[in-house]
Design an enzyme around this catalytic site. Structure first.
Site, mmCIF file in Angstrom:
data_model
loop_
_atom_site.group_PDB
_atom_site.id
_atom_site.type_symbol
_atom_site.label_atom_id
_atom_site.label_comp_id
_atom_site.label_asym_id
_atom_site.label_seq_id
_atom_site.Cartn_x
_atom_site.Cartn_y
_atom_site.Cartn_z
ATOM 1 N N SER A 8 52.413 -35.807 127.907
ATOM 2 C CA SER A 8 51.346 -36.794 128.086
ATOM 3 C C SER A 8 50.293 -36.662 126.990
ATOM 4 O O SER A 8 50.202 -35.636 126.314
ATOM 5 C CB SER A 8 50.671 -36.608 129.447
ATOM 6 O OG SER A 8 51.608 -36.737 130.483
HETATM 7 N N1 SAH Z 1 53.362 -33.078 132.426
HETATM 8 C C1 SAH Z 1 54.483 -33.253 131.545
HETATM 9 C C2 SAH Z 1 54.959 -34.690 131.722
HETATM 10 C C3 SAH Z 1 56.394 -34.855 131.464
HETATM 11 S S1 SAH Z 1 56.952 -36.555 131.665
HETATM 12 C C4 SAH Z 1 54.012 -33.002 130.123
HETATM 13 O O1 SAH Z 1 52.912 -33.453 129.765
HETATM 14 O O2 SAH Z 1 54.744 -32.391 129.336
HETATM 15 C C5 SAH Z 1 57.423 -36.592 133.373
HETATM 16 C C6 SAH Z 1 58.420 -35.556 133.794
HETATM 17 O O3 SAH Z 1 58.774 -35.809 135.164
HETATM 18 C C7 SAH Z 1 59.721 -35.563 133.004
HETATM 19 O O4 SAH Z 1 59.885 -34.284 132.454
HETATM 20 C C8 SAH Z 1 60.800 -35.881 134.062
HETATM 21 O O5 SAH Z 1 62.011 -35.201 133.821
HETATM 22 C C9 SAH Z 1 60.112 -35.401 135.342
HETATM 23 N N2 SAH Z 1 60.625 -35.965 136.593
HETATM 24 C C10 SAH Z 1 60.897 -37.250 136.892
HETATM 25 N N3 SAH Z 1 61.351 -37.346 138.157
HETATM 26 C C11 SAH Z 1 61.325 -36.094 138.688
HETATM 27 C C12 SAH Z 1 61.673 -35.546 139.969
HETATM 28 N N4 SAH Z 1 62.130 -36.287 140.977
HETATM 29 N N5 SAH Z 1 61.501 -34.228 140.155
HETATM 30 C C13 SAH Z 1 61.060 -33.423 139.153
HETATM 31 N N6 SAH Z 1 60.727 -33.884 137.931
HETATM 32 C C14 SAH Z 1 60.854 -35.204 137.700
#
Ligand code: SAH
Length: 249
Positions: free
Chosen positions: A80
């Site tokens: 993000s």
């Molecule tokens: N906070 C992280 C955001 C990553 S983007 C950062 O800033 O690096 C959102 C993330 O949610 C992705 O890595 C995706 O794989 C994860 N995601 C989506 N659905 C999910 C689920 N049901 N359970 C766990 N993770 C999930």
């Protein structure tokens, strides 16, 4: 203040190529810019963001790592934008106290887990889950660069489905980094009385919601910002479908 809020909204909603967030060359310059813009005003949040170098969490992207915008980390996921990390940490700061137990759903790059671990030490623990095992591996590699001593103790990472959280566990603080059409019941249950969850809710239209569980167990929810996150996928159903498809192939 109003102008700042409008830029914050635009910076988050515009596509990556049109971002208007700051472009800086080091982690301290990035945090300086966030402070100057009023996007970081709490000293504990500021200290946490200064102690976690964003470039460690965007491997191979040294030239853009300190831009205030989301960046791809592979597997259709992004780290993000720094102002969104700052915003989430600020909303959660009163619950990210030493000793707190924290759940980071969609741990992705591992950046936010590292910041939250800084805020809850000593004694606290951040449990980070992602449904993509390769991202859990990536987060571990990223953390190993400068925060390796936290792995397995202050930060525990595992593959898991955010719709289920960590069955049997409970948390003072939950951050969800992917958008759910409605609040996941398991996460509401795993939030302790007096705890807070920050979660994007919606599909094509999303809002960042703050969910507080009162001491009597009742839930208070309010929206703070229109946002755009990747969806919280139904990972368990998907894994079932994938293995069924594999078995049929
Ligand atoms: N906070 C992280 C955001 C990553 S983007 C950062 O800033 O690096 C959102 C993330 O949610 C992705 O890595 C995706 O794989 C994860 N995601 C989506 N659905 C999910 C689920 N049901 N359970 C766990 N993770 C999930």
């Amino acid at each position: 203040m109003r102008r700042r809020l409008v830029s914050l909204l635009l910076a988050h909603l515009l596509p990556a190529t049109m971002q208007i967030g700051s472009i800086t060359r080091s982690n301290s310059m990035l945090v300086d810019a966030l402070v100057r813009q009023g996007l970081v005003s709490d000293s504990v949040v500021e200290a946490a963001m200064r102690s976690v170098d964003r470039a460690d969490f965007c491997p191979g992207q040294a030239t853009v790592a300190y831009d205030d915008r989301p960046l791809p980390i592979g597997f259709a996921a992004t780290i993000s934008a720094p102002h969104m990390h700052a915003y989430a940490l600020t909303l959660l700061k009163d619950h990210l106290k030493p000793g707190a137990r924290v759940l980071d759903v969609g741990v992705g790059s591992g950046y936010l887990a590292a910041c939250m671990a800084e805020m809850v030490k000593p004694g606290g623990q951040v449990y980070g889950i992602d449904y993509i095992g390769d991202l859990v591996t990536l987060a571990k590699q990223n953390l190993a660069r400068n925060h390796g001593e936290k792995l397995g103790t202050q930060i525990v990472l595992a593959q898991g489905d955010g719709w289920h959280g960590v069955p049997g566990a409970s948390f003072d603080c939950i951050h969800v980094g992917a958008a759910a059409p409605q609040l996941p019941a398991a996460l509401l249950e795993q939030l302790r009385a007096g705890g807070r969850m920050v979660i994007p809710v919606g599909t094509s239209q999303q809002e960042l919601q703050v969910v507080d569980k009162r001491q009597d167990g009742s839930i208070d929810t309010h929206s703070v910002l229109p946002v755009r996150y990747v969806p919280l996928v139904h990972a368990t159903a998907r894994a079932g479908r994938d293995s069924a498809a594999g078995a049929a192939a």
